[in-house]
Scaffold this motif. Structure first.
Motif, short mmCIF file in Angstrom:
data_model
loop_
_atom_site.label_atom_id
_atom_site.label_comp_id
_atom_site.label_asym_id
_atom_site.label_seq_id
_atom_site.Cartn_x
_atom_site.Cartn_y
_atom_site.Cartn_z
N LEU A 23 46.86 30.66 44.78
CA LEU A 23 47.68 31.64 44.79
C LEU A 23 48.42 31.20 46.32
CD1 LEU A 23 45.75 34.76 43.32
CD2 LEU A 23 47.74 33.70 42.45
N ALA A 24 47.76 30.76 47.03
CA ALA A 24 48.39 30.52 48.51
C ALA A 24 49.40 29.22 48.45
CB ALA A 24 47.44 29.99 49.52
N SER A 25 49.20 28.61 47.43
CA SER A 25 50.10 27.29 47.44
C SER A 25 51.63 27.52 46.76
CB SER A 25 49.39 26.15 46.42
OG SER A 25 49.43 26.70 45.12
N ASP A 26 52.19 26.57 46.76
CA ASP A 26 53.90 26.58 46.27
C ASP A 26 53.73 26.41 44.86
OD1 ASP A 26 55.55 27.15 48.28
OD2 ASP A 26 55.43 25.03 48.96
N VAL A 27 52.56 26.02 44.23
CA VAL A 27 52.24 25.71 42.69
C VAL A 27 52.35 27.39 42.21
CG1 VAL A 27 50.92 25.27 41.18
CG2 VAL A 27 51.18 23.67 43.12
N ALA A 28 52.06 28.27 42.80
CA ALA A 28 51.79 29.62 42.50
C ALA A 28 53.24 30.35 42.75
CB ALA A 28 50.61 30.28 42.95
N ARG A 29 54.15 29.71 43.19
CA ARG A 29 55.32 30.46 43.80
C ARG A 29 55.91 31.55 43.01
NH1 ARG A 29 60.67 26.70 42.83
NH2 ARG A 29 60.71 26.69 40.69
N TYR A 30 55.96 31.49 41.49
CA TYR A 30 56.45 32.51 40.81
C TYR A 30 55.29 33.64 40.27
CZ TYR A 30 60.49 33.72 37.53
OH TYR A 30 61.32 34.64 36.85
N ILE A 31 54.20 33.79 40.91
CA ILE A 31 53.18 34.45 40.53
C ILE A 31 53.14 35.48 41.73
CG2 ILE A 31 50.60 34.96 40.04
CD1 ILE A 31 50.51 31.87 39.40
N SER A 32 53.30 36.85 41.40
CA SER A 32 53.13 37.74 42.40
C SER A 32 53.08 39.22 41.84
CB SER A 32 54.60 37.83 43.27
OG SER A 32 54.46 38.62 44.45
N GLY A 33 52.19 40.11 42.27
CA GLY A 33 52.11 41.43 41.88
C GLY A 33 50.84 41.26 41.03
N THR A 34 50.19 40.11 40.62
CA THR A 34 48.96 40.03 39.46
C THR A 34 47.85 40.11 40.45
OG1 THR A 34 48.64 39.21 37.62
CG2 THR A 34 48.77 37.55 39.42
N THR A 35 46.83 40.37 39.45
CA THR A 35 45.24 40.36 39.76
C THR A 35 44.86 39.21 38.96
OG1 THR A 35 45.31 42.75 40.42
CG2 THR A 35 43.30 41.62 39.75
N VAL A 36 44.09 38.28 39.69
CA VAL A 36 43.40 37.03 39.00
C VAL A 36 41.72 37.75 38.84
CG1 VAL A 36 42.99 34.64 38.74
CG2 VAL A 36 45.05 35.48 39.83
N PHE A 37 41.45 37.62 37.62
CA PHE A 37 39.78 38.18 37.62
C PHE A 37 39.10 36.70 37.44
CE2 PHE A 37 42.16 41.87 36.28
CZ PHE A 37 41.23 43.00 36.75
N VAL A 38 38.10 36.52 38.43
CA VAL A 38 37.34 35.72 38.49
C VAL A 38 35.97 35.99 38.38
CG1 VAL A 38 36.73 33.43 39.66
CG2 VAL A 38 39.06 34.38 40.32
N THR A 39 35.66 36.36 36.85
CA THR A 39 34.72 37.01 36.63
C THR A 39 33.86 36.51 35.45
OG1 THR A 39 35.86 38.11 34.84
CG2 THR A 39 35.86 39.30 37.02
N GLY A 40 33.88 35.13 35.15
CA GLY A 40 33.32 34.70 33.96
C GLY A 40 33.63 35.32 32.77
N GLY A 41 34.60 35.89 32.59
CA GLY A 41 35.03 36.55 31.23
C GLY A 41 34.52 38.16 31.21
N ARG A 42 33.91 38.48 32.18
CA ARG A 42 33.32 40.03 32.24
C ARG A 42 34.24 40.88 33.06
NH1 ARG A 42 28.13 42.49 35.82
NH2 ARG A 42 28.44 44.56 35.00
N TYR A 43 34.60 41.84 32.21
CA TYR A 43 35.44 42.94 32.72
C TYR A 43 34.70 44.12 32.98
CZ TYR A 43 38.80 39.51 31.95
OH TYR A 43 39.61 38.15 32.12
N SER A 44 34.95 44.99 32.33
CA SER A 44 34.25 46.55 32.52
C SER A 44 32.84 46.42 31.87
CB SER A 44 35.05 47.67 32.06
OG SER A 44 35.43 47.34 30.69
N GLY A 45 31.91 47.16 32.15
CA GLY A 45 30.67 47.42 31.64
C GLY A 45 29.64 46.41 32.26
#
Ligand SMILES: NC(=O)c1ccc[n+]([C@@H]2O[C@H](COP(=O)([O-])OP(=O)(O)OC[C@H]3O[C@@H](n4cnc5c(N)ncnc54)[C@H](O)[C@@H]3O)[C@@H](O)[C@H]2O)c1
Length: 249
Positions: A227-249
């Motif tokens: 996200l810090a890199s220029d590769v991600a220059r068009y990504i803003s305002g989002t949340t990246v979940f790094v959870t192994g696929g677990r969300y709620s519960g």
């Protein structure tokens, strides 16, 4: 993929230990000059020293992110590297308990470090980024934003941080600044491993993770570096979940 972070200056709050410390290493390995900051002087200085021993550029500044004057001092010290390009709002604590038994102090301290800390640090560094017309703000939220029993304070703070991220992304986009959040799931930091009930916790958590294992700090710092890199220059305002696929519960 070339992240092209060489020469960028990164400030990571709460980087004396755990995810913050590993993020400091990851960004340094990608070529950043790193400002290590923590309320804990010993761990902040140790992390910076370890980074320098590994051949990286790093300084330590002790700072409580909830104190405006300490944040101002932190940002002025970072001028030594030419001003901050990347801010990672990582400092966070838990003070768990059911709401009916939660003290006002447990509420205020958790929410303040998460939200007021992100507010004060972002407000202090954004003018420099706006001038450079380039910047990255990355807020470390949590899967707990969906609501964990015993964590009303923490869940409220981490969900609030996502709202903060979305609003700030809209304010800053025109200046070449992106603002995103990373929401970790269960990450095996040294702090987690030292919990007295760790093995029980590990077993219970692993069973709920679709990929079948728990995360490591590097899983989070890789997402932050992307996200810090220029590769991600068009990504803003989002949340990246790094959870192994677990969300709620
Ligand atoms: N470890 C996980 O499983 C996990 C999961 C989801 C989210 N998170 C989030 O990731 C971030 C890092 O967590 P961690 O597990 O590495 O925790 P950690 O306790 O190892 O690190 C947090 C650091 O923040 C520092 N800190 C505390 N109060 C501060 C303050 N007022 N000002 C400045 N620094 C302060 C601490 O001294 C510590 O070094 C936190 O925001 C946490 O909520 C962690």
């Amino acid at each position: 993929m070339e992240l092209n972070l060489k020469g960028r200056v990164a400030l990571i709050t709460g980087s004396g230990s755990g995810i913050g410390r590993d993020t400091a290493f990851k960004l340094a390995e990608e070529g950043c000059m790193v400002v290590v900051s923590d309320i804990n002087a010993d761990t902040a200085h140790q992390t910076a020293e370890d980074l320098r021993s590994a051949g990286h550029s790093a300084m330590a500044v002790v700072c409580d992110v909830t104190k405006e004057e300490e944040v101002a001092h932190l940002v002025s010290r970072a001028q030594q590297y030419g001003g901050i390009d990347i801010l990672v709002n990582n400092a966070g604590i838990v003070k768990d308990g059911y709401l009916t038994k939660m003290t006002e102090q447990a509420w205020d301290s958790v929410v303040d470090i998460i939200l007021k800390g992100a507010f004060l640090c972002s407000r202090a560094v954004l003018p420099q980024m706006m001038e450079k017309r380039w910047g990255r703000v990355i807020n470390i939220s949590s899967r707990s934003l969906f609501g964990n029993p015993g964590q009303t304070n923490y869940s409220a703070g981490k969900a609030g941080l996502v709202g903060f991220t979305r609003a700030l992304a809209q304010e800053q986009g025109r200046y070449g600044i992106t603002v995103n959040a990373v929401a970790p799931g269960f990450i095996m930091t040294p702090g987690m491993r030292n919990l007295p009930h760790f093995s029980k916790l590990q077993e219970a958590a692993t069973a709920k993770v679709p990929v079948g294992f728990l995360g490591e700090p590097r899983d989070i710092s890789n997402a932050v570096a992307f996200l810090a890199s220029d590769v991600a220059r068009y990504i803003s305002g989002t949340t990246v979940f790094v959870t192994g696929g677990r969300y709620s519960g």
